[in-house]
Design a protein around this motif. Structure first.
Motif, mmCIF file in Angstrom:
data_model
loop_
_atom_site.group_PDB
_atom_site.id
_atom_site.type_symbol
_atom_site.label_atom_id
_atom_site.label_comp_id
_atom_site.label_asym_id
_atom_site.label_seq_id
_atom_site.Cartn_x
_atom_site.Cartn_y
_atom_site.Cartn_z
ATOM 1 N N TYR A 20 0.729 -1.260 -0.023
ATOM 2 C CA TYR A 20 0.039 0.003 -0.104
ATOM 3 C C TYR A 20 0.993 1.114 -0.005
ATOM 4 N N GLU A 21 1.957 1.081 0.832
ATOM 5 C CA GLU A 21 2.943 2.355 0.850
ATOM 6 C C GLU A 21 3.432 2.515 -0.562
ATOM 7 N N GLU B 94 0.980 4.375 -2.688
ATOM 8 C CA GLU B 94 0.920 5.894 -2.100
ATOM 9 C C GLU B 94 2.173 6.614 -2.620
ATOM 10 N N GLU B 95 3.213 6.284 -2.691
ATOM 11 C CA GLU B 95 4.657 6.775 -2.865
ATOM 12 C C GLU B 95 4.832 6.880 -4.414
ATOM 13 N N SER C 88 2.124 7.042 -6.658
ATOM 14 C CA SER C 88 0.907 7.997 -7.162
ATOM 15 C C SER C 88 1.032 9.480 -6.560
ATOM 16 N N LEU D 103 -0.493 9.913 -3.857
ATOM 17 C CA LEU D 103 -1.808 10.132 -3.247
ATOM 18 C C LEU D 103 -2.048 8.963 -2.139
ATOM 19 N N ALA D 104 -2.743 9.289 -1.188
ATOM 20 C CA ALA D 104 -3.000 8.666 0.002
ATOM 21 C C ALA D 104 -4.416 9.003 0.825
ATOM 22 N N SER E 278 -8.200 10.131 -0.496
ATOM 23 C CA SER E 278 -8.150 10.587 -1.932
ATOM 24 C C SER E 278 -8.206 9.361 -2.712
ATOM 25 N N LEU E 279 -8.231 7.994 -2.247
ATOM 26 C CA LEU E 279 -8.109 6.818 -2.822
ATOM 27 C C LEU E 279 -9.605 6.220 -2.682
ATOM 28 N N ARG F 141 -5.191 2.727 6.686
ATOM 29 C CA ARG F 141 -4.396 3.893 6.176
ATOM 30 C C ARG F 141 -5.289 4.910 5.562
ATOM 31 N N TRP G 66 -7.855 4.854 3.650
ATOM 32 C CA TRP G 66 -8.372 4.840 2.298
ATOM 33 C C TRP G 66 -9.960 4.378 2.215
#
Length: 206
Positions: free
Chosen positions: A147-148, A151-152, A154, A156-157, A160-161, A177, A179
Motif C-alpha cells: 500500500y505504501e 501511495e509513494e 502515485s 496520493l494517500a 483521496s483513494l 491507512r 483509504w
C-alpha cells in the motif's frame, strides 16, 4: 477529501479467478479436495505472487509431489483457464472513470509471468494509469509495504483513494491507512458505490 483515484484489485474484480472450479471440472470435486489438502497450491501461488519464478516454482512442486505432477503443472500450463472469463461490467466502470478524468490504478497480488499472460488476454489490464503488481514489487497484500508503494508512486494517500478488493483482509489494511474501501462482490454494487461517491453518473455506470 475528494477521491482522486480508484484502485482495482484484479482477480475476482476484473477477471474471474476460480482454480477450484477448474480442477472440479477436470478431476471432480472429491479428488480436487484431496489434491488441495496434500499439495500447498495456494501457498505456492502466494510465492509466485511475491516474485518467485512461475514455471520453475510450479514444476519444482510437481517433482516434489509426483502423484499429482500432472495436476500441479496445470497451474502453469493451463493457468489462463483458471483466470477466466473477464468481468465486462467492471471493465466498463474502469473505462468510464478514465473518461471522466479519474485516475485508475491496479493493486493486485499477481506473479510476473501470470500478469503478463493475463494482460495479453485481457486488454483492460493494460489500461491502468499505473499497475502496482506484487510480483514486480516484491511484497503482497495485505502487507503494509504494498500500500505504501502505491501511495509513494502515485503521490496520493488516505481519503483521496477508493479501493475495491474481494478479500476482507486487504480491505481492512487499506482502511487502516485511511483509504475509502469497497468489498467487491458484484460489479453492480460497485457501480452503485461509484455513483454514490459522485464519480460516475448512473448512465456511465451501467
Amino acid at each position: 477529501m475528494t477521491i482522486q483515484a480508484v484502485v482495482f484489485d484484479i482477480g475476482r474484480v476484473l477477471i474471474h479467478w476460480e482454480p477450484e472450479a477448474f480442477y472440479d471440472a477436470q478431476i471432480g470435486e472429491a479428488r480436487r479436495k484431496a489434491f488441495f489438502a496434500e499439495v500447498p497450491m495456494h501457498q505456492t501461488n502466494l510465492d509466485i505472487d511475491a516474485g518467485a519464478p512461475w514455471k520453475e516454482t510450479v514444476y519444482a512442486l510437481a517433482e516434489a509431489h509426483p502423484n499429482w505432477a500432472t495436476e500441479i503443472r496445470w497451474w502453469h500450463d493451463r493457468w489462463l483457464e483458471m483466470a477466466s472469463p473477464d468481468i465486462p461490467h467492471t471493465a466498463r466502470l474502469l473505462r468510464a472513470l478514465k473518461a471522466k478524468g479519474v485516475q485508475v490504478f491496479a493493486l493486485s497480488n499477481f506473479g510476473i509471468g501470470t500478469f503478463e499472460l493475463a494482460a495479453r488476454e485481457y486488454a483492460v489490464l493494460t489500461e491502468f494509469d499505473q499497475p502496482y503488481i506484487s510480483g514486480y514489487l516484491g511484497c503482497i497484500k495485505p502487507d503494509a509495504a504494498i500500500y505504501e508503494k502505491l501511495e509513494e508512486g502515485s503521490g496520493l494517500a488516505g481519503a483521496s483513494l477508493l479501493f475495491a478488493d474481494d478479500r476482507p483482509e486487504n480491505i481492512e489494511a487499506a482502511a487502516a491507512r485511511g483509504w475509502h474501501t469497497h468489498l467487491f462482490d458484484q460489479p453492480e454494487a460497485f457501480a452503485a458505490r461509484l455513483v454514490a461517491e459522485g464519480l460516475l453518473t448512473e448512465e456511465a455506470a451501467a
